[in-house]
Design an enzyme around this catalytic site. Sequence first.
Site, PDB file in Angstrom:
ATOM      1  N   ASP A 150       0.449   0.716   0.532  1.00 43.34           N
ATOM      2  CA  ASP A 150      -0.045   1.028   1.861  1.00 43.34           C
ATOM      3  C   ASP A 150      -1.352   0.303   2.168  1.00 43.34           C
ATOM      4  O   ASP A 150      -1.486  -0.353   3.183  1.00 43.34           O
ATOM      5  CB  ASP A 150      -0.230   2.550   2.015  1.00 43.34           C
ATOM      6  CG  ASP A 150      -0.992   3.179   0.849  1.00 43.34           C
ATOM      7  OD1 ASP A 150      -1.497   2.459  -0.045  1.00 43.34           O
ATOM      8  OD2 ASP A 150      -1.081   4.432   0.817  1.00 43.34           O
TER       9      ASP A 150
ATOM     10  N   ASP B 117      -8.052  -1.091  -1.146  1.00 44.57           N
ATOM     11  CA  ASP B 117      -9.474  -0.862  -0.874  1.00 44.57           C
ATOM     12  C   ASP B 117     -10.275  -1.635  -1.917  1.00 44.57           C
ATOM     13  O   ASP B 117     -10.596  -2.805  -1.730  1.00 44.57           O
ATOM     14  CB  ASP B 117      -9.708   0.653  -0.915  1.00 44.57           C
ATOM     15  CG  ASP B 117     -11.104   1.062  -0.515  1.00 44.57           C
ATOM     16  OD1 ASP B 117     -11.958   0.185  -0.319  1.00 44.57           O
ATOM     17  OD2 ASP B 117     -11.363   2.276  -0.395  1.00 44.57           O
TER      18      ASP B 117
ATOM     19  N   ASP C 111      -3.430   9.294   4.442  1.00 42.54           N
ATOM     20  CA  ASP C 111      -3.885  10.657   4.678  1.00 42.54           C
ATOM     21  C   ASP C 111      -5.345  10.837   4.297  1.00 42.54           C
ATOM     22  O   ASP C 111      -5.935   9.995   3.626  1.00 42.54           O
ATOM     23  CB  ASP C 111      -3.078  11.633   3.796  1.00 42.54           C
ATOM     24  CG  ASP C 111      -3.483  11.516   2.330  1.00 42.54           C
ATOM     25  OD1 ASP C 111      -3.503  10.387   1.804  1.00 42.54           O
ATOM     26  OD2 ASP C 111      -3.818  12.549   1.714  1.00 42.54           O
TER      27      ASP C 111
ATOM     28  N   ARG D 103      -0.644  11.928   7.973  1.00 46.80           N
ATOM     29  CA  ARG D 103       0.291  10.889   7.518  1.00 46.80           C
ATOM     30  C   ARG D 103       1.281  10.478   8.604  1.00 46.80           C
ATOM     31  O   ARG D 103       1.717   9.342   8.667  1.00 46.80           O
ATOM     32  CB  ARG D 103       1.086  11.375   6.304  1.00 46.80           C
ATOM     33  CG  ARG D 103       0.294  11.476   5.014  1.00 46.80           C
ATOM     34  CD  ARG D 103       1.250  11.583   3.827  1.00 46.80           C
ATOM     35  NE  ARG D 103       0.610  12.078   2.627  1.00 46.80           N
ATOM     36  CZ  ARG D 103      -0.053  11.327   1.752  1.00 46.80           C
ATOM     37  NH1 ARG D 103      -0.183  10.035   1.959  1.00 46.80           N
ATOM     38  NH2 ARG D 103      -0.602  11.858   0.676  1.00 46.80           N
TER      39      ARG D 103
HETATM   40  P1  IMP Z   1      -8.157   1.104  -4.295  1.00 46.14           P
HETATM   41  O1  IMP Z   1      -7.763   1.372  -5.712  1.00 46.14           O
HETATM   42  O2  IMP Z   1      -9.636   1.263  -4.075  1.00 46.14           O
HETATM   43  O3  IMP Z   1      -7.667  -0.252  -3.799  1.00 46.14           O
HETATM   44  O4  IMP Z   1      -7.515   2.232  -3.381  1.00 46.14           O
HETATM   45  C1  IMP Z   1      -6.171   2.252  -3.135  1.00 46.14           C
HETATM   46  C2  IMP Z   1      -5.637   3.621  -2.826  1.00 46.14           C
HETATM   47  O5  IMP Z   1      -6.639   4.519  -2.320  1.00 46.14           O
HETATM   48  C3  IMP Z   1      -4.606   3.483  -1.744  1.00 46.14           C
HETATM   49  O6  IMP Z   1      -3.315   3.271  -2.290  1.00 46.14           O
HETATM   50  C4  IMP Z   1      -4.729   4.787  -0.996  1.00 46.14           C
HETATM   51  O7  IMP Z   1      -3.912   5.762  -1.599  1.00 46.14           O
HETATM   52  C5  IMP Z   1      -6.176   5.164  -1.156  1.00 46.14           C
HETATM   53  N1  IMP Z   1      -6.980   4.684  -0.016  1.00 46.14           N
HETATM   54  C6  IMP Z   1      -7.865   3.669  -0.005  1.00 46.14           C
HETATM   55  N2  IMP Z   1      -8.423   3.516   1.193  1.00 46.14           N
HETATM   56  C7  IMP Z   1      -7.855   4.431   1.994  1.00 46.14           C
HETATM   57  C8  IMP Z   1      -8.016   4.764   3.394  1.00 46.14           C
HETATM   58  O8  IMP Z   1      -8.786   4.168   4.153  1.00 46.14           O
HETATM   59  N3  IMP Z   1      -7.257   5.794   3.856  1.00 46.14           N
HETATM   60  C9  IMP Z   1      -6.382   6.492   3.066  1.00 46.14           C
HETATM   61  N4  IMP Z   1      -6.191   6.205   1.762  1.00 46.14           N
HETATM   62  C10 IMP Z   1      -6.930   5.192   1.226  1.00 46.14           C
HETATM   63 MG    MG Z   2      -1.649   4.477  -2.231  1.00 49.38          MG
END
Ligand code: IMP
Ligand code: MG
Length: 205
Positions: free
Chosen positions: A118, A121, A177, A183
């Site tokens: 999805d 980040d 979410d 969602r």
């Molecule tokens: P990362 O490991 O920092 O890249 O974060 C990835 C996961 O964190 C995603 O798969 C989402 O489940 C959650 N996430 C990161 N940013 C957001 C956001 O802005 N809204 C909702 N979920 C997020």
């Molecule tokens: Mg995710």
Amino acid sequence: MNPTGEGDVHGGQPYAGSEPDPHLGEVLVSTEALQRRVGELGRQITSDYTGRPPLLVGVLKGACFFLSDLARAIRLPLEMDFMAISSYGSSTRTSGVVRIVKDLDTDLTGRHVLIVEDIVDSGLTLAYLRRNLAARHPSSLEVVALLVKEGLQAHDLDFAYEGFRIPPHFVVGYGLDIAERYRNLPYVAVYREQAGGTTGILTGP
Ligand code: IMP
Ligand code: MG
């Protein structure tokens, strides 16, 4: 400037008959932009994977709408499987410590695996997932990420397919979410931590 070119729309009243929700801010990616881009990604994946049907691996729960729309835009006899992971830490920040809550049912040996995410980040979740799935001997392993936040990844993760680059706000909708809410919004909107505040940008760790 709005990265999708769709113009500013206020998503403050999310549901029929609901009160305006002060936590919901600007719509970053409209329903129309989502549909158009998912269609484009589907056509691109169809042409890239002709003759070697992909196994779509969806990351629950956030990728559920994206995966189901994308799968229907790919004109190939694909398969789908799902995994669920949980990251420890606060609700709006990833800690980088990831745990598999539900694993795949499918043996990946010799498969053309396409991870469907999805949002990226920090990139930590995806880096973990890639390492984990690569160790299962797929023939190929690529990523399609619907949303990528600008400038937050420690390493360039080099996705084969990417939907939209968005500013580093916390966003909700189209599968995303906060505490399991929002969602089913049919668009992606900024979530404002401070109700009525001017920005959804997260500050601090
Ligand atoms: P990362 O490991 O920092 O890249 O974060 C990835 C996961 O964190 C995603 O798969 C989402 O489940 C959650 N996430 C990161 N940013 C957001 C956001 O802005 N809204 C909702 N979920 C997020
Ligand atoms: Mg995710």
